[in-house]
Design an enzyme around this catalytic site. Sequence first.
Site, short mmCIF file in Angstrom:
data_model
loop_
_atom_site.label_atom_id
_atom_site.label_comp_id
_atom_site.label_asym_id
_atom_site.label_seq_id
_atom_site.Cartn_x
_atom_site.Cartn_y
_atom_site.Cartn_z
N LYS A 46 38.84 51.61 50.76
CA LYS A 46 40.17 51.56 50.14
C LYS A 46 40.04 51.59 48.61
CE LYS A 46 42.34 47.34 49.71
NZ LYS A 46 42.74 47.06 48.33
N ARG A 74 49.66 46.42 43.51
CA ARG A 74 48.89 46.24 42.28
C ARG A 74 48.19 47.53 41.83
NH1 ARG A 74 47.38 42.85 37.99
NH2 ARG A 74 45.36 43.58 37.33
N PRO A 85 46.98 39.40 35.75
CA PRO A 85 47.52 39.94 34.48
C PRO A 85 47.09 41.40 34.25
CG PRO A 85 45.67 38.46 34.06
CD PRO A 85 45.93 38.41 35.54
N ASP A 95 46.66 42.52 30.84
CA ASP A 95 46.40 42.60 29.39
C ASP A 95 45.25 43.53 29.04
OD1 ASP A 95 44.98 40.64 30.76
OD2 ASP A 95 44.58 39.47 28.96
N ASP A 133 36.10 39.39 47.50
CA ASP A 133 36.79 39.88 48.70
C ASP A 133 36.08 39.44 49.99
OD1 ASP A 133 38.71 41.07 47.15
OD2 ASP A 133 37.84 43.08 47.27
N1 EPU Z 1 42.01 40.12 34.61
C1 EPU Z 1 42.59 39.78 33.41
N2 EPU Z 1 43.36 40.71 32.77
C2 EPU Z 1 43.59 41.95 33.29
C3 EPU Z 1 42.98 42.30 34.53
C4 EPU Z 1 42.20 41.35 35.15
O1 EPU Z 1 42.43 38.66 32.92
O2 EPU Z 1 44.29 42.73 32.65
C5 EPU Z 1 41.18 39.12 35.32
C6 EPU Z 1 41.73 38.79 36.71
O3 EPU Z 1 42.72 37.79 36.64
C7 EPU Z 1 40.50 38.33 37.43
C8 EPU Z 1 39.39 39.19 36.81
O4 EPU Z 1 39.93 39.72 35.61
O5 EPU Z 1 40.22 36.99 37.13
C9 EPU Z 1 38.90 40.33 37.67
O6 EPU Z 1 39.99 41.06 38.20
P1 EPU Z 1 39.93 42.65 38.34
O7 EPU Z 1 40.78 43.26 37.31
O8 EPU Z 1 38.52 43.10 38.43
O9 EPU Z 1 40.64 42.86 39.75
P2 EPU Z 1 41.41 44.17 40.14
O10 EPU Z 1 40.79 45.33 39.50
O11 EPU Z 1 42.87 43.96 40.01
C10 EPU Z 1 39.93 44.84 42.18
C11 EPU Z 1 40.14 45.05 43.65
C12 EPU Z 1 40.38 43.70 44.31
C13 EPU Z 1 39.17 42.81 44.06
C14 EPU Z 1 38.92 42.67 42.56
C15 EPU Z 1 37.67 41.90 42.21
C16 EPU Z 1 41.13 47.25 43.76
C17 EPU Z 1 42.32 48.10 44.04
N3 EPU Z 1 41.28 45.94 43.85
O12 EPU Z 1 41.12 44.23 41.70
O13 EPU Z 1 40.49 43.96 45.68
O14 EPU Z 1 39.38 41.54 44.61
O15 EPU Z 1 38.79 43.99 41.97
O16 EPU Z 1 36.56 42.50 42.76
O17 EPU Z 1 40.04 47.78 43.50
C18 EPU Z 1 41.38 43.74 47.82
O18 EPU Z 1 40.93 44.87 48.07
O19 EPU Z 1 41.82 42.96 48.70
C19 EPU Z 1 41.40 43.27 46.45
C20 EPU Z 1 42.17 42.28 46.04
#
Ligand code: EPU
Length: 413
Positions: free
Chosen positions: A26, A79, A109, A111, A301
């Site tokens: 995914k 998201r 977030p 940001d 995950d």
């Molecule tokens: N964060 C910030 N600011 C931002 C973005 C993220 O502070 O602008 C923080 C988040 O709060 C978190 C950390 O950075 O503490 C890491 O989050 P990340 O941005 O890496 O998560 P994501 O990219 O939104 C992806 C996966 C998630 C998975 C996370 C961590 C996708 C579509 N989603 O999310 O997958 O848990 O990386 O590996 O790739 C899932 O598939 O069920 C899922 C939630």
Amino acid sequence: MPAFLVKGGGASAPYLEGEITVGSSKNAALPALAASLLFSEMPEYSGLPDIEDIKRMHELISSIDNEGKVDLEIAKRFRASILVVGPLLARFGKSNFPHPGGCLIGARPIDVFINGWEAMGGKLSESGKTEGGNLIYTVDAPSGLKGCDYTFKVQSVTGTEGMIMSALLANGDTTLRNCAMEPEIEHLANFLNDNGAKIRGAGTTEITIEGKNGRMLSPKKPFRAPSDRIEAGTFLILGALAAKSLEIKNINKRELASLFAALTEAGIEIADTPNGVIVKKPKNINPVNIKTKEYPGFATDLQAPFSILATQASGQSLIHETIFEGRLSHAEDLNRMGAKVTLMDPHRALITGPTPLYGRELQSPDLRAGLAYVIAALIAEGESKIGNIYQIDRGYAKIDARLRAIGANIERI
Ligand code: EPU
């Protein structure tokens, strides 16, 4: 509302048997689909997973009009919609998008995206709210985005993917620092490089992207969805808890090194086969402390399914969730099933095992914890009803039928 009815095998001998094939990823497919917006014509995709999140991404991309406007009501629902903003901004010089909203696993977030677009010359403004109250943002870059040197405040998976795609059509080259190193980022970069991009360093913390100054990619090589490392890891845990012998096919072991290390410490024996691995439940499961981390650390995950394993280990396991603040919400439900989980703070749970689990009525909190509940129900005594299974269908294709094929008693009602 559909739900899963699961009859568990209880503390009796392991009962699942046969083979299960890991589906397509995914989290690799979603950014690759968003990347179609960087092409002059639609590239080819093969083996995309048949799951709800991919359908939502298709709907979102189809909703884009000639000026690059997306349907905000579709975008606010998931998201990963934020992944189309970078390509749209790179292509149309402007993008309107809603805050994709928090969810049960934490605040989520955006940001790092906003700071990144501003570093590339984008100007951010707020332009209202959606019906549900999500803020709507506009980023403007009328003369195009400019290459930049940008350091992520935190390592973000979709943040890194979003900035790679934003930088690709920019004027000038970009260096991204403190990038996330998850394999999905490399899969995206390989797809783009196969089609004429010049992205170096994906899979490391420093990535450089040659800006193409508005010249779009033309399709040369299709995107082939790789195997889903989280689904594979979840099947390994299921096998360790309930299988006489379960062969898992189409598994990429290299992407699961941290989970393999934890399972080895837990005393789970996993043997290679020509097409994958075989796993079975051992006589005794050792307790293991885990701490979720960015890749190559232990994947957040996989934390919920691993917590189920910890309920069956002989002793105390400390589960430390460092990435998301809301991802131990399963503690209460597991206790209702008979587990001994003590929440020490929002990030740490102490699980004492082994405890028999009992069937209960549960609601999937998110897709990963949802499948973890299915696993818990499969080893529980009695019947469980798991609701809110849209969450599970978001990420796992026909999971009930595939589990039935290895002996699970699970029905969609
Ligand atoms: N964060 C910030 N600011 C931002 C973005 C993220 O502070 O602008 C923080 C988040 O709060 C978190 C950390 O950075 O503490 C890491 O989050 P990340 O941005 O890496 O998560 P994501 O990219 O939104 C992806 C996966 C998630 C998975 C996370 C961590 C996708 C579509 N989603 O999310 O997958 O848990 O990386 O590996 O790739 C899932 O598939 O069920 C899922 C939630």
